[in-house]
Write a protein that holds these residues in place. Structure first.
Motif, PDB file in Angstrom:
ATOM      1  N   PRO A  81      -4.818  15.835   8.632  1.00 48.32           N
ATOM      2  CA  PRO A  81      -5.178  14.427   8.251  1.00 48.32           C
ATOM      3  C   PRO A  81      -5.859  14.372   6.774  1.00 48.32           C
ATOM      4  O   PRO A  81      -6.546  15.265   6.539  1.00 48.32           O
ATOM      5  CB  PRO A  81      -6.257  13.672   9.296  1.00 48.32           C
ATOM      6  N   PRO A  82      -5.335  13.647   5.528  1.00 46.92           N
ATOM      7  CA  PRO A  82      -4.441  12.524   5.848  1.00 46.92           C
ATOM      8  C   PRO A  82      -2.818  12.830   5.572  1.00 46.92           C
ATOM      9  O   PRO A  82      -2.215  11.959   5.684  1.00 46.92           O
ATOM     10  CB  PRO A  82      -4.998  11.414   5.082  1.00 46.92           C
ATOM     11  N   LEU A  83      -2.892  14.053   5.171  1.00 44.80           N
ATOM     12  CA  LEU A  83      -1.276  14.463   4.749  1.00 44.80           C
ATOM     13  C   LEU A  83      -0.373  14.324   5.762  1.00 44.80           C
ATOM     14  O   LEU A  83       0.703  14.361   5.264  1.00 44.80           O
ATOM     15  CB  LEU A  83      -1.471  15.911   3.858  1.00 44.80           C
ATOM     16  N   ASP A  84      -0.982  14.655   6.949  1.00 45.96           N
ATOM     17  CA  ASP A  84       0.141  14.864   7.933  1.00 45.96           C
ATOM     18  C   ASP A  84       0.590  13.198   8.406  1.00 45.96           C
ATOM     19  O   ASP A  84       0.960  13.168   9.610  1.00 45.96           O
ATOM     20  CB  ASP A  84      -0.150  15.599   9.193  1.00 45.96           C
ATOM     21  N   ASP A  85       0.485  12.418   7.525  1.00 45.04           N
ATOM     22  CA  ASP A  85       1.039  11.016   7.892  1.00 45.04           C
ATOM     23  C   ASP A  85       2.073  10.832   8.515  1.00 45.04           C
ATOM     24  O   ASP A  85       3.268  11.664   8.316  1.00 45.04           O
ATOM     25  CB  ASP A  85       1.214  10.311   6.266  1.00 45.04           C
ATOM     26  N   ALA A  86       2.298   9.972   9.375  1.00 41.89           N
ATOM     27  CA  ALA A  86       3.551   9.984  10.562  1.00 41.89           C
ATOM     28  C   ALA A  86       4.185   8.811  10.276  1.00 41.89           C
ATOM     29  O   ALA A  86       5.383   8.408  10.988  1.00 41.89           O
ATOM     30  CB  ALA A  86       3.013   9.884  12.033  1.00 41.89           C
ATOM     31  N   GLY A  87       4.341   8.347   9.302  1.00 39.67           N
ATOM     32  CA  GLY A  87       5.569   7.366   8.717  1.00 39.67           C
ATOM     33  C   GLY A  87       6.808   7.847   8.250  1.00 39.67           C
ATOM     34  O   GLY A  87       7.083   9.023   8.680  1.00 39.67           O
ATOM     35  N   ASN A  88       7.844   7.113   7.902  1.00 38.06           N
ATOM     36  CA  ASN A  88       9.013   7.326   7.700  1.00 38.06           C
ATOM     37  C   ASN A  88       8.964   8.057   6.423  1.00 38.06           C
ATOM     38  O   ASN A  88       9.379   7.447   5.260  1.00 38.06           O
ATOM     39  CB  ASN A  88       9.906   6.261   7.763  1.00 38.06           C
ATOM     40  N   GLY A  89       8.619   9.444   6.122  1.00 36.09           N
ATOM     41  CA  GLY A  89       8.503   9.855   4.996  1.00 36.09           C
ATOM     42  C   GLY A  89       9.718  10.052   3.860  1.00 36.09           C
ATOM     43  O   GLY A  89      10.749  10.378   4.496  1.00 36.09           O
ATOM     44  N   GLY A  90       9.546   9.572   2.646  1.00 36.93           N
ATOM     45  CA  GLY A  90      10.631   9.969   1.666  1.00 36.93           C
ATOM     46  C   GLY A  90      10.338  10.916   0.637  1.00 36.93           C
ATOM     47  O   GLY A  90       9.897  12.180   0.945  1.00 36.93           O
ATOM     48  N   ALA A  91      10.086  10.245  -0.591  1.00 38.79           N
ATOM     49  CA  ALA A  91       9.666  11.469  -1.669  1.00 38.79           C
ATOM     50  C   ALA A  91       8.456  11.985  -1.488  1.00 38.79           C
ATOM     51  O   ALA A  91       7.349  11.155  -1.129  1.00 38.79           O
ATOM     52  CB  ALA A  91       9.926  10.554  -2.948  1.00 38.79           C
ATOM     53  N   VAL A  92       8.210  13.249  -1.817  1.00 40.53           N
ATOM     54  CA  VAL A  92       6.969  13.947  -1.973  1.00 40.53           C
ATOM     55  C   VAL A  92       6.797  14.356  -3.242  1.00 40.53           C
ATOM     56  O   VAL A  92       7.324  15.635  -3.612  1.00 40.53           O
ATOM     57  CB  VAL A  92       6.716  15.030  -0.946  1.00 40.53           C
ATOM     58  N   VAL A  93       5.972  13.871  -4.121  1.00 43.11           N
ATOM     59  CA  VAL A  93       5.847  14.417  -5.576  1.00 43.11           C
ATOM     60  C   VAL A  93       4.386  14.552  -5.998  1.00 43.11           C
ATOM     61  O   VAL A  93       3.542  13.596  -5.648  1.00 43.11           O
ATOM     62  CB  VAL A  93       6.646  13.258  -6.787  1.00 43.11           C
ATOM     63  N   TRP A  94       4.140  15.665  -6.602  1.00 43.30           N
ATOM     64  CA  TRP A  94       2.865  16.081  -7.012  1.00 43.30           C
ATOM     65  C   TRP A  94       2.591  15.860  -8.635  1.00 43.30           C
ATOM     66  O   TRP A  94       3.505  16.022  -9.401  1.00 43.30           O
ATOM     67  CB  TRP A  94       2.637  17.624  -6.669  1.00 43.30           C
ATOM     68  N   GLY A  95       1.340  15.328  -9.017  1.00 45.15           N
ATOM     69  CA  GLY A  95       1.019  15.368 -10.259  1.00 45.15           C
ATOM     70  C   GLY A  95      -0.642  14.960 -10.433  1.00 45.15           C
ATOM     71  O   GLY A  95      -1.368  14.403  -9.517  1.00 45.15           O
ATOM     72  N   ASP A  96      -1.133  15.545 -11.398  1.00 46.17           N
ATOM     73  CA  ASP A  96      -2.631  15.565 -11.410  1.00 46.17           C
ATOM     74  C   ASP A  96      -3.136  14.226 -12.074  1.00 46.17           C
ATOM     75  O   ASP A  96      -3.434  14.375 -13.297  1.00 46.17           O
ATOM     76  CB  ASP A  96      -3.023  16.682 -12.346  1.00 46.17           C
ATOM     77  N   TYR A  97      -2.923  13.020 -11.373  1.00 44.67           N
ATOM     78  CA  TYR A  97      -3.291  11.786 -12.014  1.00 44.67           C
ATOM     79  C   TYR A  97      -4.517  11.447 -12.480  1.00 44.67           C
ATOM     80  O   TYR A  97      -4.867  10.603 -13.547  1.00 44.67           O
ATOM     81  CB  TYR A  97      -2.838  10.641 -10.891  1.00 44.67           C
ATOM     82  N   ASP A  98      -5.560  12.298 -12.070  1.00 42.66           N
ATOM     83  CA  ASP A  98      -6.736  12.338 -12.323  1.00 42.66           C
ATOM     84  C   ASP A  98      -7.511  13.137 -13.602  1.00 42.66           C
ATOM     85  O   ASP A  98      -8.581  13.159 -13.840  1.00 42.66           O
ATOM     86  CB  ASP A  98      -8.019  12.080 -11.338  1.00 42.66           C
ATOM     87  N   ASN A  99      -6.505  14.024 -13.746  1.00 41.79           N
ATOM     88  CA  ASN A  99      -6.769  15.231 -14.800  1.00 41.79           C
ATOM     89  C   ASN A  99      -7.977  15.914 -14.589  1.00 41.79           C
ATOM     90  O   ASN A  99      -8.815  16.348 -15.614  1.00 41.79           O
ATOM     91  CB  ASN A  99      -6.573  14.282 -16.041  1.00 41.79           C
ATOM     92  N   ASP A 100      -8.084  16.421 -13.361  1.00 37.99           N
ATOM     93  CA  ASP A 100      -9.309  17.115 -12.978  1.00 37.99           C
ATOM     94  C   ASP A 100      -8.962  18.515 -12.725  1.00 37.99           C
ATOM     95  O   ASP A 100      -9.760  19.287 -12.096  1.00 37.99           O
ATOM     96  CB  ASP A 100     -10.070  16.483 -11.810  1.00 37.99           C
ATOM     97  N   GLY A 101      -7.751  18.865 -12.986  1.00 39.32           N
ATOM     98  CA  GLY A 101      -7.391  20.524 -12.901  1.00 39.32           C
ATOM     99  C   GLY A 101      -6.796  20.722 -11.625  1.00 39.32           C
ATOM    100  O   GLY A 101      -6.072  21.747 -11.470  1.00 39.32           O
ATOM    101  N   ASP A 102      -6.440  19.615 -10.499  1.00 41.10           N
ATOM    102  CA  ASP A 102      -5.657  20.140  -9.405  1.00 41.10           C
ATOM    103  C   ASP A 102      -4.460  18.930  -9.000  1.00 41.10           C
ATOM    104  O   ASP A 102      -4.918  17.928  -9.477  1.00 41.10           O
ATOM    105  CB  ASP A 102      -6.487  20.294  -8.181  1.00 41.10           C
TER     106      ASP A 102
END
Length: 571
Positions: free
Chosen positions: A87-108
């Protein structure tokens, strides 16, 4: 299955689709080995797949969305993977796109998850502390969510997000910083077609990202005109009218601009060549026009021969690896593990085993997923570049690299999501053929700054940070202007990094002021040479006392000019 009903896998539909393929695969072979041990072979209803180094250990991990609990799969090296879904990544909804980006510019890297008819989620990466659901405002859209892709569309230094819905209006979410998001959807961005996926790419090479949307019906190309305005570029060649699923930008012909491949369900796929000046030509022929139930598509130079090849996933019909032979000719491989005639959905490339060639992960709906390890080992050289933004977004999404090796010029852009609900690894992976060195590497950052590297040796992984090059002596590459870059991180809890540039030598004053105009700290007061400079502020004032939480101003004064930037300090 939550996708459109035509995707339901009836055997009769598979046979009918197979009859439409219209060509026979070549007898030539490409050497890949299928890995399905442990969590890699999960047989859930998988759709989106993305590679990312989420834990910062130098290798690429996997994220897979499912109709049911999603998967985060850690790469432990030596071909071993661990299911670290929690949790919380193992969300059990009807998953579609999974996309990564450092939205808060903190280095991860952080993760955006799209759900179908359930709230979408933004998960902030907190490092060793795990992930936190920070969904707020419009991000939690509860629609018929399908695709998503990151881009800094307004070039303000942080990542924004485009969401594709099926049959309801799409959304553009503008990142306002500090965890605040605004719905910036307007004009053609509100496209309410039967949308499935999106891919950003600067097709007109004007410095800002443009947007391609695949629909179950006419697709859309939206040109970014700046200021939040987008214009639909209508035309038969680019607005393919098939049952669009995934699309991916890539410079397959090495002419310096982005071309597009579109995967269609049950009708011919299209390779659309960018001829410059807003003109496009469909050049689909042979294997490129596959007429199976195509879904995922991804560009990557699997044989390191200095041009982009293509992998195509089909739902119930054979998948295709299309080798780029130059001159617009592609050779299809559909043998052994590469064909994997399952219910193919998302696909993505990455060098998971760090051996210099690209491997592929294929998601299947209701059947085992598969990691295809590249064992070609043809001796060609390679160079993998990880870009880190400073003025630009930290993930460097939208950055463009032009690399010359052996006289062959290649171009790639860092992508925030493409294909079908998926995302290749963020590092740019170049094949160099027989060349043991890249003669030149020019990086154009989303900020507009360009940097040149000369004589970069092959067969290694190199991290390039924006502003690493103090000055560039190359025609067409501008000297740095008078500039104060956005502080990072911002907001900051501890140290804040500050960058500034001056076009000529001179006396520099870099100070921190509070909102009442009182100087809190004098960071730099000295003569500096021309170029970029970097300093750190540890939050200490002139008396060595830690500055209180609040809003401050960073002020640069040099050469009779000033620039200021707001900096927020957290408790």
């Amino acid at each position: 299955m939550h996708r459109p009903t035509r995707h339901i896998g009836a055997a009769a539909a598979f046979l009918a689709a197979a009859a439409l393929v219209g060509f026979q695969p070549t007898a030539a072979r490409a050497q890949f080995t299928a890995l399905t041990h442990g969590v890699l072979g999960d047989n859930g209803s998988a759709f989106g797949v993305s590679w990312v180094d989420y834990d910062g250990d130098g290798d690429q991990d996997l994220c897979v969305s499912n109709d049911g609990p999603n998967l985060l799969i850690r790469n432990d090296g030596a071909g071993n993977f661990s299911d670290v879904s929690a949790p919380p990544l193992d969300d059990a909804g009807n998953g579609g796109a999974v996309v990564w980006g450092d939205y808060d510019n903190d280095g991860d890297p952080d993760l955006y998850l799209v759900n179908y008819m359930a709230p979408n989620k933004l998960f902030r990466n907190d490092g060793t502390a795990g992930f936190t659901d920070v969904t707020s405002g419009p991000l939690g859209d509860v629609g018929a969510g399908q695709g998503a892709a990151w881009a800094d569309y307004d070039l303000d230094g942080d990542l924004d997000l485009y969401l594709v819905n099926y049959g309801t209006p799409n959304k553009l979410f503008r990142n306002e910083g500090g965890g605040v998001w605004a719905n910036a959807t307007a004009g053609p961005l509100t496209d309410a077609g039967w949308g499935l996926a999106a891919a950003w790419g600067d097709y007109d090479s004007d410095g800002d990202p443009d947007l391609y949307i695949t629909n179950d019906g006419p697709n859309r190309l939206l040109r970014n005109d700046g200021g939040g305005a987008f214009t639909r570029i209508a035309g038969l060649a680019i607005e393919d009218g098939g049952a669009g699923q995934g699309a991916a930008w890539g410079d397959y012909d090495n002419d310096g601009d982005l071309d597009l491949y579109v995967a269609n369900w049950g009708t011919a796929n299209k390779l659309i060549r960018n001829d410059g000046g807003g003109a496009f030509t469909q050049i689909t022929s042979g294997a490129l026009g596959d007429r199976g139930n195509s879904t995922g598509v991804a560009w990557g130079d699997f044989d390191n021969d200095r041009d982009l090849d293509l992998y195509l996933a089909n739902y119930g019909t054979e998948n295709r690896l299309l080798r780029n032979d130059g001159g617009g000719v592609f050779t299809a491989f559909a043998t052994g593990d590469l064909s994997n005639p399952g219910n193919g959905t998302g696909v993505a490339w990455a060098d998971f085993d760090l051996d210099g060639d690209l491997d592929l992960f294929l998601a299947n709906d209701g059947q085992s997923n598969v990691l295809l390890r590249n064992d070609l080992a043809n001796g060609n050289h390679w160079l993998h570049l990880t870009l880190v933004g400073r003025i630009s977004n930290r993930s460097a999404i939208g950055a463009r690299v032009v690399l010359v090796a052996g006289g062959v010029r290649q171009m790639q852009e860092v992508s925030g999501g493409s294909g079908y609900l998926s995302q290749n690894s963020l590092p740019l992976e170049f094949g160099l053929g027989t060349s043991a060195v890249a003669e030149s590497v020019i990086v154009t950052w989303p900020s507009g700054y360009q940097e040149l590297y000369v004589g970069m040796a092959a067969d290694r992984r190199v991290t390039i940070r924006e502003l690493d090059v103090v000055a560039v002596d190359e025609p067409g590459v501008p000297a740095p202007p008078f500039q104060l870059a956005p502080p990072a991180p911002n907001p900051a809890r501890a140290e804040a990094r500050l960058w500034y540039a001056i076009p000529a030598a001179g006396r520099v004053a870099l100070d921190i002021f509070d909102v009442h105009g009182r100087r809190v700290a004098a960071i730099v007061h000295r003569v500096e040479p021309a170029g970029w400079h970097e300093v750190a502020w540890d939050r200490r004032d002139a008396n060595g006392v830690r500055a209180a939480a609040g809003v401050y101003l960073v002020k640069l004064t040099a050469l009779a000019r000033t620039r200021t930037y707001k900096l927020v300090l957290l408790p």
